[in-house]
Scaffold this active site. Structure first.
Site, PDB file in Angstrom:
ATOM      1  N   ASP A  77       0.920  -1.092  -0.022  1.00 37.58           N
ATOM      2  CA  ASP A  77      -0.096  -0.124   0.086  1.00 37.58           C
ATOM      3  C   ASP A  77       0.775   1.260  -0.057  1.00 37.58           C
ATOM      4  O   ASP A  77       0.394   2.348   0.461  1.00 37.58           O
ATOM      5  CB  ASP A  77      -1.001   0.013   1.150  1.00 37.58           C
ATOM      6  CG  ASP A  77      -2.054  -1.240   1.351  1.00 37.58           C
ATOM      7  OD1 ASP A  77      -2.517  -1.324   0.098  1.00 37.58           O
ATOM      8  OD2 ASP A  77      -2.084  -1.801   2.191  1.00 37.58           O
ATOM      9  N   LYS A 126       0.813  -2.499 -16.199  1.00 38.23           N
ATOM     10  CA  LYS A 126       0.657  -3.045 -15.090  1.00 38.23           C
ATOM     11  C   LYS A 126       0.517  -4.503 -15.580  1.00 38.23           C
ATOM     12  O   LYS A 126      -0.310  -5.167 -15.388  1.00 38.23           O
ATOM     13  CB  LYS A 126      -0.423  -2.775 -14.247  1.00 38.23           C
ATOM     14  CG  LYS A 126      -0.289  -3.307 -12.723  1.00 38.23           C
ATOM     15  CD  LYS A 126      -1.372  -2.944 -11.802  1.00 38.23           C
ATOM     16  CE  LYS A 126      -1.114  -3.460 -10.407  1.00 38.23           C
ATOM     17  NZ  LYS A 126       0.061  -3.103  -9.888  1.00 38.23           N
ATOM     18  N   GLU A 140       4.594  -0.693 -13.671  1.00 35.90           N
ATOM     19  CA  GLU A 140       4.170  -0.777 -12.409  1.00 35.90           C
ATOM     20  C   GLU A 140       4.269  -2.207 -12.006  1.00 35.90           C
ATOM     21  O   GLU A 140       3.644  -3.335 -12.623  1.00 35.90           O
ATOM     22  CB  GLU A 140       2.803  -0.206 -12.054  1.00 35.90           C
ATOM     23  CG  GLU A 140       2.813  -0.184 -10.556  1.00 35.90           C
ATOM     24  CD  GLU A 140       1.172   0.197 -10.390  1.00 35.90           C
ATOM     25  OE1 GLU A 140       0.682  -0.207  -9.378  1.00 35.90           O
ATOM     26  OE2 GLU A 140       0.550   1.284 -11.171  1.00 35.90           O
ATOM     27  N   LEU A 192      -3.515  13.529   0.103  1.00 33.02           N
ATOM     28  CA  LEU A 192      -4.537  14.192  -0.784  1.00 33.02           C
ATOM     29  C   LEU A 192      -5.857  13.399  -0.385  1.00 33.02           C
ATOM     30  O   LEU A 192      -5.941  12.010  -0.242  1.00 33.02           O
ATOM     31  CB  LEU A 192      -4.045  14.107  -2.112  1.00 33.02           C
ATOM     32  CG  LEU A 192      -2.891  14.738  -2.446  1.00 33.02           C
ATOM     33  CD1 LEU A 192      -2.617  14.433  -4.004  1.00 33.02           C
ATOM     34  CD2 LEU A 192      -3.064  16.521  -2.338  1.00 33.02           C
TER      35      LEU A 192
END
Length: 227
Positions: free
Chosen positions: A14, A39, A118, A209
């Protein structure tokens, strides 16, 4: 092969790889670059009318300037949100670094200026009993951008991951601090310690954010520090 291709790894599951990856793509878009976000392996997908879909892969697909099919962005998808090698075993599928790299290399034939690949989970997430996700950037010969999830324990996670990247013979092109814990104590001191101990530039600090869209994240990242 694209002009600039980077593998984005995280200090843990995470850490915010997708937030940072999409932010990097958007920052490159704003420079007029042709961008691509991949990905290749994703666990934790939802069944849709079109097939399995992963929310992180969809973000990369939607943010990149080049139009790719979902299968090009995420060729290997598993439904359960578990380690890829376990998901592959449950699905009776064979998962190898060479196979994953072959999918990526095929898509990299597309003309692009800036590409993000990723990873899944952390640096040492297994693909099978012999290989880990770290084998992918080694085969692709791509430098690594490390996303550090800023929370208690991040210094240890960052240094251990950077050490592993180096031992694997891969260059650490830069790192990104992502403030996953809004109430983290001594944030500045932690940033300062990691900066002093990592031999790679800090590409930016992503604050905590409320709406971490690629458009909101991009201004906090500096692509000029990448070579």
């Amino acid at each position: 092969m694209a002009k600039k291709t980077y593998f984005v790894a995280g200090t843990d599951t995470d850490a915010g790889k997708t937030v940072a990856s999409a932010g990097l793509l958007e920052a490159a878009n704003r420079q007029g670059l042709r961008t691509m976000g991949l990905k290749p392996v994703a666990a934790g997908c939802e069944q849709t009318a079109e097939g399995l879909r992963n929310s992180d892969a969809l973000i990369l697909q939607q943010t990149a300037s080049l139009s790719l099919t979902y299968e090009q962005v995420n060729p290997i998808a598993f439904e359960p949100p578990i380690a890829p090698h376990i998901a592959a075993a449950q699905a009776e599928r064979r998962l190898t670094a060479d196979r994953v790299a072959a999918f990526v290399k095929g898509t990299l034939l597309q003309p692009a200026d800036f590409v993000i690949v990723e990873g899944a989970g952390g640096w040492r997430v297994p693909l099978n009993n012999r290989e880990t996700m770290a084998h992918l950037p080694k085969i692709l010969q791509t430098p690594v951008i490390l996303v550090v999830g800023m929370k208690l324990g991040c210094i240890n996670h960052a240094l251990l991951t950077a050490e592993s990247v180096s031992r694997d013979g891969i260059r650490l092109a830069g790192w990104i601090a992502n403030r996953v814990d809004a109430d983290m104590a001594n944030y500045d001191e932690n940033i300062g310690t990691i900066k002093s101990m990592l031999r790679a530039p800090l590409l930016g600090e992503i604050p905590h954010l409320e709406d971490p869209t690629p458009q909101n994240v991009a201004p906090f990242l500096d692509l000029s520090l990448l070579d």
